[in-house]
Design an enzyme around this catalytic site. Structure first.
Site, PDB file in Angstrom:
ATOM      1  N   SER A 152      33.091 -52.890  89.048  1.00  0.00           N
ATOM      2  CA  SER A 152      32.582 -53.829  90.052  1.00  0.00           C
ATOM      3  C   SER A 152      33.647 -54.131  91.106  1.00  0.00           C
ATOM      4  CB  SER A 152      32.140 -55.106  89.366  1.00  0.00           C
ATOM      5  OG  SER A 152      31.689 -56.003  90.321  1.00  0.00           O
ATOM      6  N   GLY A 153      33.300 -53.984  92.342  1.00  0.00           N
ATOM      7  CA  GLY A 153      34.219 -54.267  93.441  1.00  0.00           C
ATOM      8  C   GLY A 153      35.047 -53.067  93.853  1.00  0.00           C
ATOM      9  N   THR A 157      29.063 -49.537  96.716  1.00  0.00           N
ATOM     10  CA  THR A 157      28.000 -49.802  97.680  1.00  0.00           C
ATOM     11  C   THR A 157      28.446 -49.395  99.079  1.00  0.00           C
ATOM     12  OG1 THR A 157      27.294 -51.612  96.304  1.00  0.00           O
ATOM     13  CG2 THR A 157      26.478 -51.609  98.542  1.00  0.00           C
ATOM     14  N   ASN A 202      33.628 -59.467  92.901  1.00  0.00           N
ATOM     15  CA  ASN A 202      33.216 -58.870  94.177  1.00  0.00           C
ATOM     16  C   ASN A 202      32.347 -59.874  94.939  1.00  0.00           C
ATOM     17  OD1 ASN A 202      32.237 -57.331  96.234  1.00  0.00           O
ATOM     18  ND2 ASN A 202      31.303 -55.749  94.951  1.00  0.00           N
ATOM     19  N   SER A 205      28.591 -58.316  95.199  1.00  0.00           N
ATOM     20  CA  SER A 205      28.380 -57.472  94.029  1.00  0.00           C
ATOM     21  C   SER A 205      26.900 -57.120  93.879  1.00  0.00           C
ATOM     22  CB  SER A 205      28.867 -58.217  92.797  1.00  0.00           C
ATOM     23  OG  SER A 205      28.728 -57.387  91.681  1.00  0.00           O
ATOM     24  N   SER A 206      26.641 -55.832  93.663  1.00  0.00           N
ATOM     25  CA  SER A 206      25.253 -55.403  93.467  1.00  0.00           C
ATOM     26  C   SER A 206      24.823 -55.891  92.098  1.00  0.00           C
ATOM     27  CB  SER A 206      25.154 -53.886  93.501  1.00  0.00           C
ATOM     28  OG  SER A 206      25.857 -53.400  94.612  1.00  0.00           O
ATOM     29  N   GLY A 432      28.704 -51.768  88.927  1.00  0.00           N
ATOM     30  CA  GLY A 432      29.883 -51.172  88.299  1.00  0.00           C
ATOM     31  C   GLY A 432      30.168 -51.788  86.945  1.00  0.00           C
ATOM     32  N   GLU A 434      31.606 -53.894  84.124  1.00  0.00           N
ATOM     33  CA  GLU A 434      32.004 -55.284  84.278  1.00  0.00           C
ATOM     34  C   GLU A 434      32.593 -55.848  82.993  1.00  0.00           C
ATOM     35  OE1 GLU A 434      29.010 -57.126  87.633  1.00  0.00           O
ATOM     36  OE2 GLU A 434      28.564 -57.443  85.524  1.00  0.00           O
TER      37      GLU A 434
HETATM   38  N1  LIG Z   1      35.794 -48.178 102.435  1.00  0.00           N
HETATM   39  C1  LIG Z   1      35.977 -49.486 102.531  1.00  0.00           C
HETATM   40  N2  LIG Z   1      36.603 -49.988 103.593  1.00  0.00           N
HETATM   41  C2  LIG Z   1      36.809 -51.306 103.696  1.00  0.00           C
HETATM   42  N3  LIG Z   1      36.436 -52.217 102.757  1.00  0.00           N
HETATM   43  C3  LIG Z   1      35.819 -51.755 101.666  1.00  0.00           C
HETATM   44  C4  LIG Z   1      35.536 -50.377 101.493  1.00  0.00           C
HETATM   45  N4  LIG Z   1      34.914 -50.234 100.326  1.00  0.00           N
HETATM   46  C5  LIG Z   1      34.795 -51.479  99.797  1.00  0.00           C
HETATM   47  N5  LIG Z   1      35.314 -52.387 100.594  1.00  0.00           N
HETATM   48  C6  LIG Z   1      35.401 -53.856 100.362  1.00  0.00           C
HETATM   49  O1  LIG Z   1      35.218 -54.099  99.018  1.00  0.00           O
HETATM   50  C7  LIG Z   1      34.119 -54.943  98.754  1.00  0.00           C
HETATM   51  C8  LIG Z   1      33.408 -54.514  97.502  1.00  0.00           C
HETATM   52  O2  LIG Z   1      32.838 -53.277  97.681  1.00  0.00           O
HETATM   53  P1  LIG Z   1      31.431 -52.883  97.082  1.00  0.00           P
HETATM   54  O3  LIG Z   1      30.470 -53.979  97.229  1.00  0.00           O
HETATM   55  O4  LIG Z   1      31.075 -51.583  97.642  1.00  0.00           O
HETATM   56  O5  LIG Z   1      31.778 -52.757  95.576  1.00  0.00           O
HETATM   57  P2  LIG Z   1      30.851 -52.183  94.435  1.00  0.00           P
HETATM   58  O6  LIG Z   1      31.605 -51.077  93.804  1.00  0.00           O
HETATM   59  O7  LIG Z   1      29.538 -51.864  94.961  1.00  0.00           O
HETATM   60  O8  LIG Z   1      30.784 -53.404  93.447  1.00  0.00           O
HETATM   61  P3  LIG Z   1      29.580 -53.837  92.505  1.00  0.00           P
HETATM   62  O9  LIG Z   1      29.570 -52.925  91.366  1.00  0.00           O
HETATM   63  O10 LIG Z   1      29.941 -55.221  92.148  1.00  0.00           O
HETATM   64  O11 LIG Z   1      28.387 -53.777  93.339  1.00  0.00           O
HETATM   65  C9  LIG Z   1      33.280 -54.799  99.972  1.00  0.00           C
HETATM   66  O12 LIG Z   1      32.522 -55.957 100.188  1.00  0.00           O
HETATM   67  C10 LIG Z   1      34.295 -54.577 101.063  1.00  0.00           C
HETATM   68  O13 LIG Z   1      34.795 -55.792 101.485  1.00  0.00           O
HETATM   69 MG   LIG Z   2      27.740 -52.616  94.783  1.00  0.00          MG
END
Ligand SMILES: Nc1ncnc2c1ncn2[C@@H]1O[C@H](COP(=O)(O)OP(=O)(O)OP(=O)(O)O)[C@@H](O)[C@H]1O
Ligand SMILES: [Mg+2]
Length: 1120
Positions: A152-153, A157, A202, A205-206, A432, A434
């Site tokens: 997660s994070g 996404t 996050n 977070s999805s 992701g 957790e």
């Molecule tokens: N390529 C990137 N460039 C800049 N910031 C990023 C990038 N990827 C992720 N982030 C930052 O990290 C945060 C978390 O990313 P994201 O929501 O994609 O995580 P996730 O893997 O989908 O988590 P979860 O499993 O909780 O959904 C985003 O809100 C953003 O602020």
């Molecule tokens: Mg996500």
């Protein structure tokens, strides 16, 4: 499976050089090897630009890392991360480290840079992977899936959005295609608003799993998409762990909706008003909920939500929020049972207004529960705890069903409109891995899903590849890695798996609690090496105080996670009292009604619905099956720190992730393996044109054919190995070379085919033209002969027609002449006859008769006129005004003319009678008329009086003998006049004589001459215009007679005297005497000038005018 492995390995082409042949001491290639290894000058010619090797920070592809161990791996990542290089490859797998800050590497220019470029040509980037996937989908017709994993994070996404936006940017364009793209992209903000929330790990977070299939046509233009969602973490709706938030949409509505809209939804802009909204982190740094709300509404519009649909969605969200505010209080009933009552019904009322549910129905559903068993309905009251449970269950169900409805609705909008075969690219972005302080059923499910994804990764990259080498008999040293299949089995095994246990517990009759479930787990799983619990007696963890009694722990691939067993049974059951679903179904709100179809009493289903766990397991199994049919592309997301902060690289955290993701093993397998493999038949089929023996047909086993082919092409032996059913190619360059040769050969073949085809085409065309030419020539000859013949024929006809014409014209002329002669004779005869007849009949001819009668009548009338005139003639007196009346109008001018002539004639006649004496008299009269007519009022009276001249007979009167003697001239006038005295205006009688040359004044008594004035000295005679006899004779100034001044007289014969004076003066002096007629004139008496003024006087003295001296200068004559 074959396809998966084949291409995925194909990207580590250059690594072979490093891995296998680098000298352990120097880290360089032995020159002897280099010479033999490279495909000599062929390789030299082939310059593939490899940015991975040029100006690279650290190592762009971990396969090239030397030495390879955990430390160097992490250091490499760190070095790159510190230089903003967040992407690194392991062959074709992309490792992405979350930079936690915006980087300028996703610009349109970058998209263009990576577009249609070789995967290894540029520095590692998510765009390179997206491009590779898209091109292999478009050009090689292979369905793709992008598997994005990480905890997660870690940035899954974000990565999925980057992939989608890259593909959207490079695929086809056009209004329709752009709309599809826009809708696909805009589905993200909508789903994120409803399905994402801030967690401790996050901020976005999805809280649901998402798999999106993007569908393309054969050209690679997007057609639409299908989204599948996996288990939303709905418990968050009613309760959030500390430091976390509910789903974004709640905060977005309250922050971003207008007052008006909030009022419609019966909401207030105050988070603290709502029990379901955790307050401690309602505001997220850097997140503007109000702006996001507008973005979401806009996205909903683009995706195709109707206004009323959007409205309904927000109404449901509002209803969920308000449900949390319903509170219950206990109330004891007579039978001793506790019953719950709603504390404040206001909120309930508003919910019912929003949703169109009868308030009493909903109220009852919160207080009672009806259980149906064997066609019997038993209604039991709910106590306060049960009422709260029911309320929360309703809120969770409402929200999660709304979310599923949203996905279905978006799918409806974005689904491809065509039925043609589609190419598919799936993007998987699932919650992701957790590990929280308190992990519950949701984390268990999420982590299970991640286990499955890890499993598929292992299957396809590590296990399957290695197994294939062994299967194919290729020499291979096995590489150890951790296979998490055992953990998957612990969870999903149909008999002994945790999910199966949970289901069994939920379905079991009797008292079922979370503790009984844990007990069961302890019985079944105690011996499992990845399961830990303190409950079982023989547990290895009896003394582990870190493991509470109400928990169990699983050693996941990504670490140990301790799960609180509390709530597992409930959440798995996902129970919503039927009374509530029926109440919802009764709502007049169409969306809510649709969300609870089971509430329809006509469709009551007494069977238990599948549990949440089993549903999830089934959907994950389907997903895995789906993924396995596609060509996988991996993005392994890594989280650099736990603080969500930029620039921080926590080695331990990264190391942990690298370990559990099995990335090192991944590199090892990559290094040892072959870049490309293919079954003999398709390989031979693809490259047989490169060798004469195999082209166009190889009659023998495919493997032998490939051997011949590779020998012929002189490919070094180290470059390939022959497996049992496949050829393995070690280096991608060899493959690229083969591809290049094939391309070249295909071009040659195409040229050959083109050449033959063109020859054939030219020949056939020539033959056709030849044949056509003969046909055309024949037709042309025939045509020209036809033309010639027709020309001759028409000429003959023309000549013939001319001759005929000439003859005919000649004949015609003759005939015409003859005819004209006949006609002339006839006309002459006719005229002659006509004349004769007319002459004969003229007398009887009416037109003539009329004229004649007219003329005759006219003559008769004129005759009659003259005859009558003769009898009616007036007298011959010239003054007779009579004249007979005009008898006929047409004789008017004649009549007048006759009158004029007659008058002239009779005047002449009259004049002819005159003597000279009379003539003279008339001349004088005429003169008088000209002088005084219409000027002097006295004149008309004088007309009838004859001019006698000598009124005084001087010669006869002896009294005037002396006077007569003194005057020897002829006397023209002799008359007595009154001379007016200037002193008093009195008159004195005087004899006035006018002779040929003089005017004489003599005393009346004595006859003595008083004055004598020669006519030449008389300058003017003045008189009034009135009926009086006064007149002044003005004398020339300085003349002899003028000494005493002018004379003022009065006479009874003024007209005659003035006329005669005028005539005599004219005849004697040849000058016209000036006669002034004026009612006021000046008279010169001696030196004075006296004004004589004529006024209207009274008739006192009869008709005699009187003269009076008024003053020295004025004599006034009053004329009656
Ligand atoms: N390529 C990137 N460039 C800049 N910031 C990023 C990038 N990827 C992720 N982030 C930052 O990290 C945060 C978390 O990313 P994201 O929501 O994609 O995580 P996730 O893997 O989908 O988590 P979860 O499993 O909780 O959904 C985003 O809100 C953003 O602020
Ligand atoms: Mg996500």
């Amino acid at each position: 499976m074959g396809t998966l492995a084949e291409t995925k390995q194909g990207k580590a082409w250059y690594l072979r050089v490093h891995v296998e042949f680098v000298c352990p001491e120097t880290g360089c290639f032995p020159s002897s090897f280099l010479r033999s290894y490279f495909w000599e000058e062929e390789m030299a010619k082939m310059e593939v630009k490899t940015s991975l090797l040029d100006d690279m920070i650290g190592v762009g592809d971990m396969v090239l890392l030397e030495p390879l161990n955990e430390d160097s791996f992490i250091n490499n990542l760190k070095k790159r991360f510190d230089h903003n290089e967040v992407y690194t490859y392991i062959g074709s797998v992309v490792i992405s480290i979350n930079p936690y800050r915006p980087l300028p590497i996703y610009t349109p220019e970058k998209v263009e840079e990576y577009r249609n470029r070789n995967f290894y040509e540029l520095s590692p980037h998510i765009f390179a992977l997206s491009d590779e996937a898209y091109r292999s989908l478009r050009d090689q017709d292979k369905d793709q899936c992008i598997l994005i994993t990480g905890e997660s994070g870690a940035g899954k996404t974000e990565a999925s959005k980057l992939v989608m936006s890259y593909v959207a940017a490079v695929c086809g364009k056009g209004a329709e295609v752009n709309q599809v793209k826009e809708q696909l992209l805009q589905s993200n903000p909508v789903l994120e608003a409803f399905g994402n929330a801030k967690t401790v790990r996050n901020d976005n977070s999805s809280r649901f799993g998402k798999y999106m299939d993007i569908e393309f046509d054969f050209k690679g233009d997007p057609l639409g998409g299908v989204i599948s969602n996996y288990l939303l973490e709905k418990s968050r709706v009613v309760k959030q762990p500390r430091g976390e938030r509910n789903f974004h949409i709640f905060y977005q509505i309250l922050s971003g909706a207008s007052e008006d809209f909030l009022c419609k939804l019966k909401l207030e802009r105050d988070f603290s008003r709502y029990n379901y909204l955790g307050l401690d982190s309602a505001k997220v740094n850097g997140v503007d909920d109000a702006v996001n709300f507008r973005t979401v509404r806009n996205a909903m519009q683009i995706v195709g939500f109707m206004d009323h649909e959007t409205q309904s969605v927000f109404e449901v969200v509002a209803a969920v929020l308000k449900l949390g505010n319903i509170e219950f209080k206990p109330e004891s009933r007579v039978n001793g049972l506790d019953e719950s009552k709603i504390k404040d019904k206001n909120e309930l009322k508003e919910i019912c207004e929003l949703t169109g549910i009868d308030q009493s129905v909903l109220e009852r559903a919160f207080s009672f529960r009806t259980v149906e068993a064997k066609q019997e309905k038993v209604s039991t009251t709910l106590n306060v705890a049960q009422a709260y449970y029911a309320r929360d269950a309703l809120a969770k169900n409402l929200y999660s069903r709304l979310f599923s409805w949203l996905v279905t609705r978006i799918n409806e909008s974005i689904k491809a409109q065509t039925k043609v075969r589609k190419k598919v690219m799936g993007v998987l972005d699932i919650y992701g891995f957790e590990i929280f302080e308190d992990n519950s059923f949701e984390q268990f499910i999420i982590n299970y899903c991640n286990e499955k994804l890890q499993q598929i990764f292992i299957e396809l990259t590590l296990k399957e590849e290695q197994e294939e080498y062994i299967r194919e008999g290729i020499e291979w040293t096995h590489i150890e890695y951790f296979n998490n299949a055992i953990i998957c089995d612990l969870i999903e095994n149909n008999q002994t798996g945790i999910l199966a246990m949970l289901d069994e517990e939920c379905l079991r009759p009797g008292t079922v609690t979370d503790d009984t479930f844990l007990e069961k787990l302890n019985q079944v799983c105690a011996t499992h090496q990845h399961f830990e619990s303190r409950m079982s007696k023989c547990s290895r963890f009896l003394n582990d105080t870190t493991l509470p009694h109400s928990c169990f722990r699983i050693q996941h691939y990504a670490g140990k996670v301790m799960y609180q067993v509390e709530g597992f049974v409930d959440k798995n059951n996902d129970l919503l009292y039927r009374d509530l679903s029926q109440a919802m179904w009764k709502a007049s709100h169409s969306l809510i009604k649709a969300l609870f179809p089971e509430g329809n009493p006509a469709k009551i289903n007494l069977k238990r619905p599948p549990t949440a766990g089993s549903q999830f397991k089934a959907s994950v199994a389907t997903l895995m099956k789906n993924l396995q049919t596609k060509n996988p592309n991996y993005i392994r997301c890594i989280k650099p720190n736990d603080k969500k902060a930029a620039h921080i690289f926590n080695d331990a955290l990264v190391c942990h992730q690298i370990r559990y993701l099995g990335l090192l093993e991944n590199v090892r397998v990559r290094r040892a393996g072959y870049a490309f493999r293919q079954a003999y038949e398709p390989c031979l089929e693809r490259y047989k044109m490169l060798c004469k023996q195999t082209w166009p047909h190889w009659r023998g086993p495919a493997r032998a054919g490939v051997e011949v082919l590779f020998n012929e092409l002189e490919i070094p032996e180290e470059e390939f190995s022959f497996g049992r059913s496949k050829i393995f190619i070690r280096n991608p360059r060899t493959l690229f070379k083969l591809e290049d040769l094939r391309k070249q050969r295909l071009e040659d073949l195409a040229t050959l085919i083109e050449k033959i085809y063109r020859g054939w085409k030219c020949r056939t065309r020539f033959l056709l033209m030849k044949k056509s030419q003969i046909v055309i020539a024949a037709w042309f000859r025939r045509y020209s002969q036809q033309k010639k013949y027709q020309k001759i024929k028409s000429s003959a006809i023309i000549v013939q027609s001319y001759i005929r014409g000439w003859k005919a014209r000649k004949l015609l002329r003759e005939l015409k002449h003859q005819k004209r002669c006949n006609e002339a004779a006839t006309i002459i005869a006719a005229y002659w006859h006509g004349t004769q007849v007319r002459r004969e009949y003229r007398k009887f001819f009416r037109a003539n008769a009329g004229r004649k009668i007219y003329e005759f009548t006219l003559q008769r009338l004129i005759q009659k006129y003259f005859l009558e005139m003769k009898n009616k003639m007036p007298s011959l007196s010239p003054i007779d005004k009579n004249w007979p009346a005009r008898p006929y109008l047409f004789l008017d001018s004649t009549h007048k003319e006759l009158k004029r002539i007659f008058h002239l004639w009779r005047c002449k006649k009259y004049r002819d009678q005159f003597t000279d004496q009379q003539k003279l008299i008339y001349e004088e009269k005429l003169e008088a008329s000209e002088l005084f007519k219409d000027k002097k009022a006295l004149y008309p009276a004088s007309v009838g009086q004859p001019f006698q001249g000598a009124y005084l007979e001087i010669s006869k009167n002896p009294k005037y003998k002396k006077l007569k003697d003194a005057v020897d001239e002829k006397i023209i006038i002799a008359e007595v006049v009154n001379k007016i005295n200037r002193a008093n205006g009195k008159a004195t009688s005087r004899i006035f004589l006018l002779t040929k040359n003089n005017v004489l004044l003599a005393d009346q008594k004595s006859g003595n001459i008083k004055s004598e004035v020669p006519l030449g000295d008389v300058t003017k005679v003045s008189m009034s215009s009135q009926n009086d006899g006064f007149f002044a004779v003005h004398l020339k100034e300085g003349s002899g007679a003028a000494g005493k001044g002018d004379f003022l007289f009065s006479s009874d014969h003024l007209i005659e005297m003035a006329t005669k004076l005028y005539r005599t003066t004219l005849s004697q002096t040849k000058q016209k005497l000036n006669i002034e007629i004026s009612d006021e004139f000046l008279v010169q008496f001696r030196q004075d000038k006296v004004c004589v003024k004529f006024i209207q006087g009274s008739q006192k003295n009869g008709n005699i005018p009187t003269c009076k001296r008024k003053n020295n200068r004025l004599l006034e004559v009053a004329v009656p």
